[in-house]
Design a protein around this motif. Structure first.
Motif, PDB file in Angstrom:
ATOM      1  N   GLY A 171      -2.800  -3.659  -4.417  1.00 47.98           N
ATOM      2  CA  GLY A 171      -3.742  -3.925  -5.499  1.00 47.98           C
ATOM      3  C   GLY A 171      -4.013  -2.717  -6.365  1.00 47.98           C
ATOM      4  N   ASP A 172      -3.045  -1.814  -6.465  1.00 42.35           N
ATOM      5  CA  ASP A 172      -3.216  -0.604  -7.265  1.00 42.35           C
ATOM      6  C   ASP A 172      -3.439  -0.978  -8.734  1.00 42.35           C
ATOM      7  OD1 ASP A 172      -2.744   1.886  -8.717  1.00 42.35           O
ATOM      8  OD2 ASP A 172      -1.896   2.638  -6.858  1.00 42.35           O
ATOM      9  N   SER A 173      -4.462  -0.404  -9.337  1.00 46.48           N
ATOM     10  CA  SER A 173      -4.852  -0.766 -10.704  1.00 46.48           C
ATOM     11  C   SER A 173      -4.153   0.066 -11.781  1.00 46.48           C
ATOM     12  CB  SER A 173      -6.370  -0.605 -10.871  1.00 46.48           C
ATOM     13  OG  SER A 173      -6.751   0.756 -10.643  1.00 46.48           O
ATOM     14  N   GLY A 174      -3.330   1.041 -11.391  1.00 50.31           N
ATOM     15  CA  GLY A 174      -2.642   1.867 -12.383  1.00 50.31           C
ATOM     16  C   GLY A 174      -1.673   1.042 -13.212  1.00 50.31           C
ATOM     17  N   ARG A 175      -1.527   1.416 -14.496  1.00 52.89           N
ATOM     18  CA  ARG A 175      -0.584   0.720 -15.361  1.00 52.89           C
ATOM     19  C   ARG A 175       0.853   1.124 -15.015  1.00 52.89           C
ATOM     20  NH1 ARG A 175      -2.269   2.127 -21.323  1.00 52.89           N
ATOM     21  NH2 ARG A 175      -2.384   4.191 -20.345  1.00 52.89           N
ATOM     22  N   ASN A 176       1.793   0.218 -15.283  1.00 55.72           N
ATOM     23  CA  ASN A 176       3.199   0.435 -14.936  1.00 55.72           C
ATOM     24  C   ASN A 176       4.079   0.135 -16.147  1.00 55.72           C
ATOM     25  OD1 ASN A 176       2.676   0.703 -11.919  1.00 55.72           O
ATOM     26  ND2 ASN A 176       1.892  -1.352 -12.293  1.00 55.72           N
ATOM     27  N   TRP A 177       4.965   1.082 -16.459  1.00 52.98           N
ATOM     28  CA  TRP A 177       5.850   0.938 -17.622  1.00 52.98           C
ATOM     29  C   TRP A 177       7.279   1.227 -17.160  1.00 52.98           C
ATOM     30  CZ3 TRP A 177       5.321   4.480 -22.587  1.00 52.98           C
ATOM     31  CH2 TRP A 177       6.290   4.082 -23.532  1.00 52.98           C
ATOM     32  N   LEU A 178       8.181   0.280 -17.404  1.00 52.81           N
ATOM     33  CA  LEU A 178       9.583   0.432 -17.045  1.00 52.81           C
ATOM     34  C   LEU A 178      10.430   0.627 -18.298  1.00 52.81           C
ATOM     35  CD1 LEU A 178      11.912   0.209 -14.901  1.00 52.81           C
ATOM     36  CD2 LEU A 178      11.991  -2.238 -15.482  1.00 52.81           C
ATOM     37  N   LEU A 179      11.219   1.710 -18.317  1.00 45.39           N
ATOM     38  CA  LEU A 179      12.240   1.939 -19.338  1.00 45.39           C
ATOM     39  C   LEU A 179      13.579   1.929 -18.621  1.00 45.39           C
ATOM     40  CD1 LEU A 179       9.662   4.086 -20.133  1.00 45.39           C
ATOM     41  CD2 LEU A 179      11.047   4.187 -22.197  1.00 45.39           C
ATOM     42  N   PHE A 180      14.411   0.933 -18.923  1.00 46.79           N
ATOM     43  CA  PHE A 180      15.649   0.729 -18.178  1.00 46.79           C
ATOM     44  C   PHE A 180      16.837   0.580 -19.113  1.00 46.79           C
ATOM     45  CE2 PHE A 180      18.609  -2.498 -16.301  1.00 46.79           C
ATOM     46  CZ  PHE A 180      19.181  -1.653 -15.352  1.00 46.79           C
ATOM     47  N   GLY A 181      17.943   1.218 -18.744  1.00 44.57           N
ATOM     48  CA  GLY A 181      19.165   1.115 -19.521  1.00 44.57           C
ATOM     49  C   GLY A 181      20.358   0.747 -18.665  1.00 44.57           C
ATOM     50  N   ASN A 182      21.281  -0.018 -19.241  1.00 43.45           N
ATOM     51  CA  ASN A 182      22.528  -0.370 -18.579  1.00 43.45           C
ATOM     52  C   ASN A 182      23.502  -0.832 -19.659  1.00 43.45           C
ATOM     53  OD1 ASN A 182      24.293  -0.643 -16.420  1.00 43.45           O
ATOM     54  ND2 ASN A 182      22.834  -1.769 -15.171  1.00 43.45           N
ATOM     55  N   ARG A 183      24.640  -1.371 -19.249  1.00 52.01           N
ATOM     56  CA  ARG A 183      25.666  -1.735 -20.230  1.00 52.01           C
ATOM     57  C   ARG A 183      25.363  -3.047 -20.959  1.00 52.01           C
ATOM     58  NH1 ARG A 183      30.908   0.601 -19.879  1.00 52.01           N
ATOM     59  NH2 ARG A 183      30.932   2.432 -18.538  1.00 52.01           N
TER      60      ARG A 183
ATOM     61  N   GLY B  87       1.054  -9.738 -14.687  1.00 55.59           N
ATOM     62  CA  GLY B  87       0.223  -8.666 -15.211  1.00 55.59           C
ATOM     63  C   GLY B  87       0.386  -7.342 -14.504  1.00 55.59           C
ATOM     64  N   LEU B  88       1.357  -7.264 -13.589  1.00 59.14           N
ATOM     65  CA  LEU B  88       1.573  -6.013 -12.857  1.00 59.14           C
ATOM     66  C   LEU B  88       2.391  -5.026 -13.672  1.00 59.14           C
ATOM     67  CD1 LEU B  88       1.309  -4.419 -10.182  1.00 59.14           C
ATOM     68  CD2 LEU B  88       3.444  -5.482  -9.457  1.00 59.14           C
ATOM     69  N   LEU B  89       3.355  -5.524 -14.422  1.00 64.16           N
ATOM     70  CA  LEU B  89       4.213  -4.670 -15.246  1.00 64.16           C
ATOM     71  C   LEU B  89       3.672  -4.730 -16.669  1.00 64.16           C
ATOM     72  CD1 LEU B  89       6.695  -2.851 -15.243  1.00 64.16           C
ATOM     73  CD2 LEU B  89       8.111  -4.879 -15.566  1.00 64.16           C
ATOM     74  N   ASP B  90       3.061  -3.641 -17.096  1.00 62.94           N
ATOM     75  CA  ASP B  90       2.357  -3.638 -18.380  1.00 62.94           C
ATOM     76  C   ASP B  90       3.281  -3.513 -19.581  1.00 62.94           C
ATOM     77  OD1 ASP B  90      -0.780  -3.194 -17.642  1.00 62.94           O
ATOM     78  OD2 ASP B  90       0.527  -2.223 -16.189  1.00 62.94           O
ATOM     79  N   ARG B  91       4.403  -2.843 -19.403  1.00 58.94           N
ATOM     80  CA  ARG B  91       5.267  -2.593 -20.550  1.00 58.94           C
ATOM     81  C   ARG B  91       6.717  -2.474 -20.070  1.00 58.94           C
ATOM     82  NH1 ARG B  91       3.654  -0.690 -25.595  1.00 58.94           N
ATOM     83  NH2 ARG B  91       5.317   0.221 -26.871  1.00 58.94           N
ATOM     84  N   VAL B  92       7.666  -3.042 -20.828  1.00 58.85           N
ATOM     85  CA  VAL B  92       9.085  -2.962 -20.506  1.00 58.85           C
ATOM     86  C   VAL B  92       9.838  -2.563 -21.770  1.00 58.85           C
ATOM     87  CG1 VAL B  92      11.125  -4.178 -19.675  1.00 58.85           C
ATOM     88  CG2 VAL B  92       8.872  -4.775 -18.773  1.00 58.85           C
ATOM     89  N   SER B  93      10.698  -1.547 -21.664  1.00 59.17           N
ATOM     90  CA  SER B  93      11.528  -1.095 -22.779  1.00 59.17           C
ATOM     91  C   SER B  93      12.968  -1.041 -22.281  1.00 59.17           C
ATOM     92  CB  SER B  93      11.076   0.286 -23.263  1.00 59.17           C
ATOM     93  OG  SER B  93       9.702   0.283 -23.610  1.00 59.17           O
ATOM     94  N   LEU B  94      13.862  -1.720 -22.989  1.00 55.00           N
ATOM     95  CA  LEU B  94      15.233  -1.899 -22.512  1.00 55.00           C
ATOM     96  C   LEU B  94      16.252  -1.302 -23.476  1.00 55.00           C
ATOM     97  CD1 LEU B  94      14.883  -5.640 -21.438  1.00 55.00           C
ATOM     98  CD2 LEU B  94      14.705  -3.621 -19.962  1.00 55.00           C
ATOM     99  N   ALA B  95      17.371  -0.837 -22.910  1.00 60.69           N
ATOM    100  CA  ALA B  95      18.478  -0.295 -23.707  1.00 60.69           C
ATOM    101  C   ALA B  95      19.789  -0.730 -23.069  1.00 60.69           C
ATOM    102  CB  ALA B  95      18.391   1.233 -23.770  1.00 60.69           C
ATOM    103  N   PHE B  96      20.515  -1.631 -23.748  1.00 61.60           N
ATOM    104  CA  PHE B  96      21.817  -2.080 -23.247  1.00 61.60           C
ATOM    105  C   PHE B  96      22.893  -1.572 -24.203  1.00 61.60           C
ATOM    106  CE2 PHE B  96      18.782  -4.984 -21.328  1.00 61.60           C
ATOM    107  CZ  PHE B  96      19.167  -4.898 -19.998  1.00 61.60           C
ATOM    108  N   SER B  97      23.677  -0.623 -23.722  1.00 64.62           N
ATOM    109  CA  SER B  97      24.519   0.189 -24.592  1.00 64.62           C
ATOM    110  C   SER B  97      25.762  -0.504 -25.122  1.00 64.62           C
ATOM    111  CB  SER B  97      24.936   1.469 -23.856  1.00 64.62           C
ATOM    112  OG  SER B  97      25.680   1.156 -22.688  1.00 64.62           O
ATOM    113  N   ARG B  98      26.197  -1.601 -24.502  1.00 65.32           N
ATOM    114  CA  ARG B  98      27.458  -2.228 -24.925  1.00 65.32           C
ATOM    115  C   ARG B  98      27.264  -3.589 -25.597  1.00 65.32           C
ATOM    116  NH1 ARG B  98      28.224   2.263 -23.429  1.00 65.32           N
ATOM    117  NH2 ARG B  98      30.048   3.081 -22.291  1.00 65.32           N
TER     118      ARG B  98
END
Length: 214
Positions: free
Chosen positions: A94-106, A125-136
């Motif tokens: 039940g950790d209240s800290g915000r979570n942000w994932l920045l993930f990259g793949n092909r 509501g557990l993952l507050d922000r997601v930023s994605l980078a798919f290079s191909r």
């Protein structure tokens, strides 16, 4: 021996250990070969087979204590593994800290590892922000370090608010992300390059900048 990040939390899966593998495949003298460890684990090992394993503690790469601290998780490829465990642990406690994932793949359609997990955690509501980078997927390649730069303003505000920063994946990616972080801090904080470098070094000294590179 090979070392793999654990992609699960005991709070979620009890006595299981989940790993994230990218099978190494290559040709030699016209014959398809598999990586010694990845090929063994993914294709040669059978249910109920036994193998020797041992845990290796990484004291510099763990969730912050006390709870309630925001975290920024940056990774590419199999570097996403520990973050799955992080969020499982935070959900269980039940950790209240915000979570942000920045993930990259092909490629989005075949390389968005654990996509359903992230979608479920985002909906919950557990993952507050997601930023994605798919290079191909597009003619212009976009990597996770590019996403760090495009998210500069928000990322700097999270750091200023005390967030912990995690980078996991290949060494080349980690160094590119490191430079992107210096650029972001310099631009958003109005700092000269030397001062921006010192800002990032201070995060490391305060145990707020964690890296697991291979």
């Amino acid at each position: 021996p090979r070392l793999y990040s654990i992609a699960s939390s005991q709070a979620e899966v009890d006595d299981e250990i989940h790993l994230t593998l990218a099978v190494v495949r290559y040709r030699r003298a016209g014959e398809l070969r598999l990586g010694g460890a990845s090929g063994f684990l993914a294709e040669r090992l059978r249910p109920n087979d036994s193998l020797a394993v041992y845990p290796v503690d990484n004291p510099s790469f763990h969730l912050p204590t006390p709870s309630g601290v925001d975290i920024i998780m940056i990774g590419a490829g199999t570097g996403i593994a520990p973050y799955r465990g992080f969020l499982q642990e935070r959900a269980a406690t039940g950790d209240s800290g915000r979570n942000w994932l920045l993930f990259g793949n092909r490629h989005f359609h075949r390389d968005f590892l654990y996509q359903l997990d992230w979608q479920a955690q985002r909906k919950a509501g557990l993952l507050d922000r997601v930023s994605l980078a798919f290079s191909r997927d597009r003619a212009q390649k976009v990597y996770v370090q590019d996403r760090v730069r495009t998210e500069a303003g928000v990322l700097f505000r999270w750091l200023e608010d005390g967030a912990h920063l995690y980078v996991c994946g290949a060494t080349e990616m980690g160094e590119a992300v490191h430079q992107a972080l210096i650029d972001v801090v310099g631009r958003e904080g109005g700092l000269a390059e030397d001062a921006a470098v010192d800002y990032i070094d201070t995060l490391r000294r305060e145990a707020r900048y964690h890296r697991d590179l291979y």
